[in-house]
Design a protein around this motif. Structure first.
Motif, PDB file in Angstrom:
ATOM      1  N   SER A   1      -0.219  -0.095 -35.833  1.00  0.00           N
ATOM      2  CA  SER A   1       0.606   0.423 -34.738  1.00  0.00           C
ATOM      3  C   SER A   1       1.854  -0.426 -34.530  1.00  0.00           C
ATOM      4  CB  SER A   1      -0.211   0.504 -33.449  1.00  0.00           C
ATOM      5  OG  SER A   1      -0.705  -0.774 -33.093  1.00  0.00           O
ATOM      6  N   LEU A   2       1.737  -1.731 -34.738  1.00  0.00           N
ATOM      7  CA  LEU A   2       2.904  -2.600 -34.572  1.00  0.00           C
ATOM      8  C   LEU A   2       3.993  -2.264 -35.591  1.00  0.00           C
ATOM      9  CD1 LEU A   2       1.439  -6.171 -33.845  1.00  0.00           C
ATOM     10  CD2 LEU A   2       2.691  -4.678 -32.274  1.00  0.00           C
ATOM     11  N   ALA A   3       3.586  -1.822 -36.766  1.00  0.00           N
ATOM     12  CA  ALA A   3       4.566  -1.446 -37.780  1.00  0.00           C
ATOM     13  C   ALA A   3       5.430  -0.281 -37.307  1.00  0.00           C
ATOM     14  CB  ALA A   3       3.856  -1.077 -39.081  1.00  0.00           C
ATOM     15  N   GLU A   4       4.893   0.495 -36.368  1.00  0.00           N
ATOM     16  CA  GLU A   4       5.652   1.609 -35.787  1.00  0.00           C
ATOM     17  C   GLU A   4       6.248   1.229 -34.435  1.00  0.00           C
ATOM     18  OE1 GLU A   4       2.935   4.839 -35.551  1.00  0.00           O
ATOM     19  OE2 GLU A   4       2.510   4.868 -37.706  1.00  0.00           O
ATOM     20  N   GLY A   5       6.106  -0.067 -34.061  1.00  0.00           N
ATOM     21  CA  GLY A   5       6.640  -0.544 -32.792  1.00  0.00           C
ATOM     22  C   GLY A   5       5.829  -0.094 -31.602  1.00  0.00           C
ATOM     23  N   LYS A   6       4.532   0.160 -31.802  1.00  0.00           N
ATOM     24  CA  LYS A   6       3.701   0.686 -30.726  1.00  0.00           C
ATOM     25  C   LYS A   6       2.391  -0.093 -30.591  1.00  0.00           C
ATOM     26  CE  LYS A   6       5.406   5.432 -31.255  1.00  0.00           C
ATOM     27  NZ  LYS A   6       6.179   5.456 -29.996  1.00  0.00           N
ATOM     28  N   VAL A   7       1.771   0.040 -29.424  1.00  0.00           N
ATOM     29  CA  VAL A   7       0.417  -0.448 -29.184  1.00  0.00           C
ATOM     30  C   VAL A   7      -0.365   0.691 -28.540  1.00  0.00           C
ATOM     31  CG1 VAL A   7       1.120  -2.867 -28.905  1.00  0.00           C
ATOM     32  CG2 VAL A   7       0.987  -1.380 -26.894  1.00  0.00           C
TER      33      VAL A   7
ATOM     34  N   ALA B   1     -10.743   7.500 -17.617  1.00  0.00           N
ATOM     35  CA  ALA B   1     -10.365   8.818 -18.132  1.00  0.00           C
ATOM     36  C   ALA B   1     -10.771   9.001 -19.583  1.00  0.00           C
ATOM     37  CB  ALA B   1      -8.856   9.014 -17.984  1.00  0.00           C
ATOM     38  N   GLY B   2     -10.940   7.886 -20.295  1.00  0.00           N
ATOM     39  CA  GLY B   2     -11.288   7.975 -21.710  1.00  0.00           C
ATOM     40  C   GLY B   2     -10.130   8.431 -22.580  1.00  0.00           C
ATOM     41  N   THR B   3      -8.902   8.386 -22.039  1.00  0.00           N
ATOM     42  CA  THR B   3      -7.728   8.852 -22.773  1.00  0.00           C
ATOM     43  C   THR B   3      -7.053   7.701 -23.509  1.00  0.00           C
ATOM     44  OG1 THR B   3      -6.418   8.563 -20.750  1.00  0.00           O
ATOM     45  CG2 THR B   3      -7.301  10.762 -21.198  1.00  0.00           C
ATOM     46  N   THR B   4      -6.357   8.049 -24.574  1.00  0.00           N
ATOM     47  CA  THR B   4      -5.640   7.069 -25.390  1.00  0.00           C
ATOM     48  C   THR B   4      -4.170   7.471 -25.480  1.00  0.00           C
ATOM     49  OG1 THR B   4      -7.614   6.629 -26.701  1.00  0.00           O
ATOM     50  CG2 THR B   4      -5.515   5.976 -27.665  1.00  0.00           C
ATOM     51  N   GLU B   5      -3.270   6.490 -25.335  1.00  0.00           N
ATOM     52  CA  GLU B   5      -1.836   6.736 -25.444  1.00  0.00           C
ATOM     53  C   GLU B   5      -1.204   5.666 -26.318  1.00  0.00           C
ATOM     54  OE1 GLU B   5       0.303   7.653 -21.698  1.00  0.00           O
ATOM     55  OE2 GLU B   5      -1.651   7.396 -20.714  1.00  0.00           O
ATOM     56  N   LEU B   6      -0.243   6.062 -27.115  1.00  0.00           N
ATOM     57  CA  LEU B   6       0.558   5.106 -27.858  1.00  0.00           C
ATOM     58  C   LEU B   6       1.791   4.773 -27.029  1.00  0.00           C
ATOM     59  CD1 LEU B   6       0.352   6.460 -31.522  1.00  0.00           C
ATOM     60  CD2 LEU B   6      -0.688   4.377 -30.592  1.00  0.00           C
ATOM     61  N   VAL B   7       2.035   3.484 -26.844  1.00  0.00           N
ATOM     62  CA  VAL B   7       3.120   3.017 -25.983  1.00  0.00           C
ATOM     63  C   VAL B   7       4.018   2.095 -26.791  1.00  0.00           C
ATOM     64  CG1 VAL B   7       3.685   1.821 -23.831  1.00  0.00           C
ATOM     65  CG2 VAL B   7       1.547   3.116 -24.009  1.00  0.00           C
ATOM     66  N   ALA B   8       5.299   2.205 -26.568  1.00  0.00           N
ATOM     67  CA  ALA B   8       6.240   1.319 -27.260  1.00  0.00           C
ATOM     68  C   ALA B   8       5.929  -0.129 -26.898  1.00  0.00           C
ATOM     69  CB  ALA B   8       7.674   1.661 -26.881  1.00  0.00           C
TER      70      ALA B   8
ATOM     71  N   ARG C   1      -7.265  -1.015 -21.177  1.00  0.00           N
ATOM     72  CA  ARG C   1      -7.353  -1.779 -22.419  1.00  0.00           C
ATOM     73  C   ARG C   1      -6.126  -1.519 -23.284  1.00  0.00           C
ATOM     74  NH1 ARG C   1     -11.934   0.241 -25.845  1.00  0.00           N
ATOM     75  NH2 ARG C   1     -10.428   1.095 -27.326  1.00  0.00           N
ATOM     76  N   ILE C   2      -5.597  -2.596 -23.809  1.00  0.00           N
ATOM     77  CA  ILE C   2      -4.493  -2.507 -24.761  1.00  0.00           C
ATOM     78  C   ILE C   2      -4.993  -3.016 -26.104  1.00  0.00           C
ATOM     79  CG2 ILE C   2      -2.163  -3.288 -25.352  1.00  0.00           C
ATOM     80  CD1 ILE C   2      -2.211  -1.507 -22.916  1.00  0.00           C
TER      81      ILE C   2
ATOM     82  N   PRO D   1     -14.021  -7.326 -12.956  1.00  0.00           N
ATOM     83  CA  PRO D   1     -13.920  -8.778 -13.180  1.00  0.00           C
ATOM     84  C   PRO D   1     -12.568  -9.151 -13.772  1.00  0.00           C
ATOM     85  CG  PRO D   1     -15.364  -7.776 -14.817  1.00  0.00           C
ATOM     86  CD  PRO D   1     -15.065  -6.720 -13.799  1.00  0.00           C
ATOM     87  N   PHE D   2     -12.026  -8.279 -14.612  1.00  0.00           N
ATOM     88  CA  PHE D   2     -10.668  -8.377 -15.122  1.00  0.00           C
ATOM     89  C   PHE D   2     -10.080  -6.977 -15.062  1.00  0.00           C
ATOM     90  CE2 PHE D   2     -12.999 -11.810 -17.164  1.00  0.00           C
ATOM     91  CZ  PHE D   2     -12.155 -12.907 -16.956  1.00  0.00           C
ATOM     92  N   THR D   3      -8.809  -6.893 -14.794  1.00  0.00           N
ATOM     93  CA  THR D   3      -8.186  -5.579 -14.647  1.00  0.00           C
ATOM     94  C   THR D   3      -7.759  -5.002 -15.986  1.00  0.00           C
ATOM     95  OG1 THR D   3      -7.337  -6.369 -12.513  1.00  0.00           O
ATOM     96  CG2 THR D   3      -6.460  -4.301 -13.326  1.00  0.00           C
ATOM     97  N   VAL D   4      -7.285  -5.879 -16.863  1.00  0.00           N
ATOM     98  CA  VAL D   4      -6.767  -5.437 -18.154  1.00  0.00           C
ATOM     99  C   VAL D   4      -7.438  -6.235 -19.263  1.00  0.00           C
ATOM    100  CG1 VAL D   4      -4.719  -5.241 -19.623  1.00  0.00           C
ATOM    101  CG2 VAL D   4      -4.535  -4.792 -17.167  1.00  0.00           C
ATOM    102  N   ALA D   5      -7.809  -5.550 -20.337  1.00  0.00           N
ATOM    103  CA  ALA D   5      -8.321  -6.205 -21.541  1.00  0.00           C
ATOM    104  C   ALA D   5      -7.304  -6.022 -22.663  1.00  0.00           C
ATOM    105  CB  ALA D   5      -9.663  -5.613 -21.947  1.00  0.00           C
ATOM    106  N   ILE D   6      -7.003  -7.104 -23.339  1.00  0.00           N
ATOM    107  CA  ILE D   6      -6.166  -7.031 -24.536  1.00  0.00           C
ATOM    108  C   ILE D   6      -7.070  -7.287 -25.741  1.00  0.00           C
ATOM    109  CG2 ILE D   6      -4.217  -8.017 -25.793  1.00  0.00           C
ATOM    110  CD1 ILE D   6      -3.048  -8.902 -23.107  1.00  0.00           C
ATOM    111  N   VAL D   7      -7.093  -6.328 -26.661  1.00  0.00           N
ATOM    112  CA  VAL D   7      -7.923  -6.458 -27.860  1.00  0.00           C
ATOM    113  C   VAL D   7      -7.005  -6.512 -29.080  1.00  0.00           C
ATOM    114  CG1 VAL D   7      -9.778  -5.452 -29.234  1.00  0.00           C
ATOM    115  CG2 VAL D   7      -9.808  -5.219 -26.742  1.00  0.00           C
TER     116      VAL D   7
END
Length: 572
Positions: free
Chosen positions: A538-544, A551-558, A531-532, A473-479
């Motif tokens: 995380s923002l304090a480190e410049g990341k989200v 996949a159930g995987t999590t990544e930190l992205v600039a 999901r983002i 229904p939506f491709t990306v979720a921002i939380v």
């Protein structure tokens, strides 16, 4: 879309009547809401999924040369009476009367209507071939609606109908539709398999079903993993044994079986393989003749195959009274030896016809007969035919391996109707010589709403739905965690939301003033693929944080790269 501007309604528990995972999850995720038995409202979230499926179906149908129209859902009885199906379609057809007491039905299908259009609009061979389709709600009065939209009374369907001058033209369109259907299910991201099938109540000749592979499927499919062979088990041919029948090696004798009424029990008592037993099934043909079918003890009757034998079109199972009247014996001890063959027709499955020294009922209570052999103890069968369901390990009919079985959910079906309806409804065209000829017809259906449920049966976990990207229904979720409290989180979330929407991405931003756990649980339940998560830490480190639902995987992205990162995930 922001959740503050969208109707999102999730439940922690599924309704008690929900059995399948798809029914439970569609209800919990707020995709559908039950109105009555087999009747569902598609809520905003569910409708977005339904429309995505429709869009892909339309694109592939248009690319294959079909033209969209929309026919009335309510149909006059006269057309169905003309085709002969008003009386025989069955109680699935919802029949209604208007204020003038004229008979109508709420269309379960549209062969009659489209044929009426063709016979009035198409006159010459120069206008053919033509292929029309529609996407429309259908109604079939299921005796026991269940499994949510999987077997609802009202459902969304794409049905198409093609018209041709000859069979060669029909075949060309038929296989074009076969490829179009394969394209649809590939684009939707589903594991599926097209299989040869029986034409059933629709009629006609060639037929293929398209099945989404899932454990909840009601259909059993037979396929060969080392070749392209695949068929519904109703149609899959069980080949005759390659080895010739062995010579008799045992004397025929009665065996005391006081409580053993099944082949399994008899085989256990005698210490023999179940494959050495034979069961007798008593049927009645449409002219009320008793028909005996012999099957090996470990095999099951294929009613579709039996119904195609001469004189067996409308067979039924014999009642216990009819069985006792002929055999003078209760069910459980019936066998073929010593019966009056002048009063009965005996059909042997191919496997049974090749057996020797087998065990069957003795036609007297508490006894079975062992060492039975054709010719010596039992006249050869009147008919030897394939009347059983295939089993795993049977040789593939194409000779290229052995069969395996799996479960499937039928989501599409294509038919070569030939002239089944055109002859009944006088749907003719003028050929090049000015002679009237009946049009050849094809029929092609996709259960659009069923596709949604079938996709869930194939894509879920303990947390909820896992949509393929093409259906989500939506491709990306921002939380954004703390959207209402943190200016930094709010600005970062708004910026990413705007950037992705500008690139045409369907985004749902959860701007509710909810706890993070609630927001995460809802996004996982409704199955948004990407999901983002944006938070102060995380923002304090410049990341989200990026999470892949599948996949159930999590990544930190600039933070500066996140929009490009997400677009790369969608492109891959």
């Amino acid at each position: 879309m922001r959740t503050s501007q969208f109707f999102l309604s999730t439940l922690k528990e599924a309704p008690t009547e929900a059995e399948l995972p798809s029914h439970k999850l569609m209800t919990r995720a707020g995709l559908i809401k039950k109105l009555g038995s087999g009747l569902y409202t598609w809520m905003p979230l569910g409708l977005r999924v339904l429309r995505r499926v429709e869009a892909i179906v339309r694109e592939e149908m248009n690319a294959a040369g079909a033209m969209e129209l929309l026919m009335p859902a309510v149909q006059p009885a006269e057309l169905w009476q003309e085709s002969g199906r008003w009386a025989v379609f069955g109680p699935q057809m919802l029949k209604i009367k208007d204020r003038h007491e004229r008979d109508f039905c709420f269309g379960p299908t549209h062969e009659e209507v489209i044929t009426d259009i063709a016979r009035t609009e198409i006159k010459s061979y120069k206008q053919l071939p033509l292929n029309f389709y529609q996407v429309q709600m259908k109604f079939r009065d299921e005796i026991r609606p269940r499994f949510g939209v999987m077997r609802a009374r009202e459902f969304m369907m794409k049905d198409a109908y093609s018209f041709h001058t000859d069979f060669a033209s029909l075949e060309k369109t038929y296989y074009r539709m076969h490829e179009a259907y394969s394209n649809v299910f590939r684009r939707l991201g589903l594991a599926f398999r097209p299989v040869a099938a029986d034409t059933g109540a629709i009629g006609g000749d060639g037929s293929h079903e398209f099945h989404v592979l899932a454990g909840a499927g009601e259909d059993t499919l037979a396929y060969c993993p080392t070749s392209d062979f695949a068929a519904n088990v109703e149609l899959a041919e069980a080949l005759a044994p390659a080895a010739p029948r062995a010579a008799a090696a045992e004397a025929m004798r009665d065996v005391d079986t006081p409580k053993q009424t099944t082949c399994e029990q008899v085989a256990e008592l005698m210490g023999i393989p179940l494959q050495r037993t034979v069961k007798l099934i008593a049927l009645m043909s449409k002219d009320d003749q008793l028909v005996i079918v012999l099957l090996r003890g470990d095999h099951s009757l294929n009613e579709v195959k039996v119904s195609k034998l001469e004189g067996m079109g409308d067979f039924r199972f014999a009642t216990e009274e009819e069985i006792r009247a002929f055999f003078n014996c209760p069910p459980g001890f019936l066998g073929p030896v010593g019966i009056d063959r002048s009063k009965v027709r005996l059909i042997a499955d191919r496997t049974v016809a090749a057996m020797s020294d087998f065990v069957a009922g003795a036609n007297k209570p508490k006894f079975h007969t062992a060492g039975i052999n054709w010719g010596r103890d039992l006249p050869e069968a009147d008919v030897v035919a394939d009347v059983r369901n295939v089993v795993a390990g049977d040789p593939s009919p194409d000779g290229k391996g052995v069969l395996e079985l799996c479960k499937g959910i039928e989501v599409g079906h294509i038919f070569q109707l030939r002239t089944t309806y055109s002859k009944k409804l006088n749907c003719n065209y003028l050929d090049a010589d000015g002679q009237l000829q009946p049009m050849e017809m094809g029929c092609y259906g996709i259960g659009v709403s069923r596709v949604v449920a079938a996709a869930i049966e194939q894509n879920y976990d303990e947390r909820g739905i896992i949509w393929p990207d093409a259906m989500a229904p939506f491709t990306v979720a921002i939380v954004p965690v703390g959207y209402q409290r943190s200016e930094a989180v709010k600005n970062a979330a708004d910026e990413l939301y705007a950037a992705l929407r500008a690139k045409g991405v369907d985004v749902l931003m959860d701007d509710r003033n909810e706890r993070p756990g609630v927001m995460f649980a809802d996004m996982e339940l409704i199955g948004i693929p990407h999901r983002i998560t944006i938070g102060d830490k995380s923002l304090a480190e410049g990341k989200v944080e990026y999470v892949s639902r599948r996949a159930g995987t999590t990544e930190l992205v600039a933070q500066a790269d996140v929009a490009a990162f997400v677009l790369g995930k969608l492109a891959g």
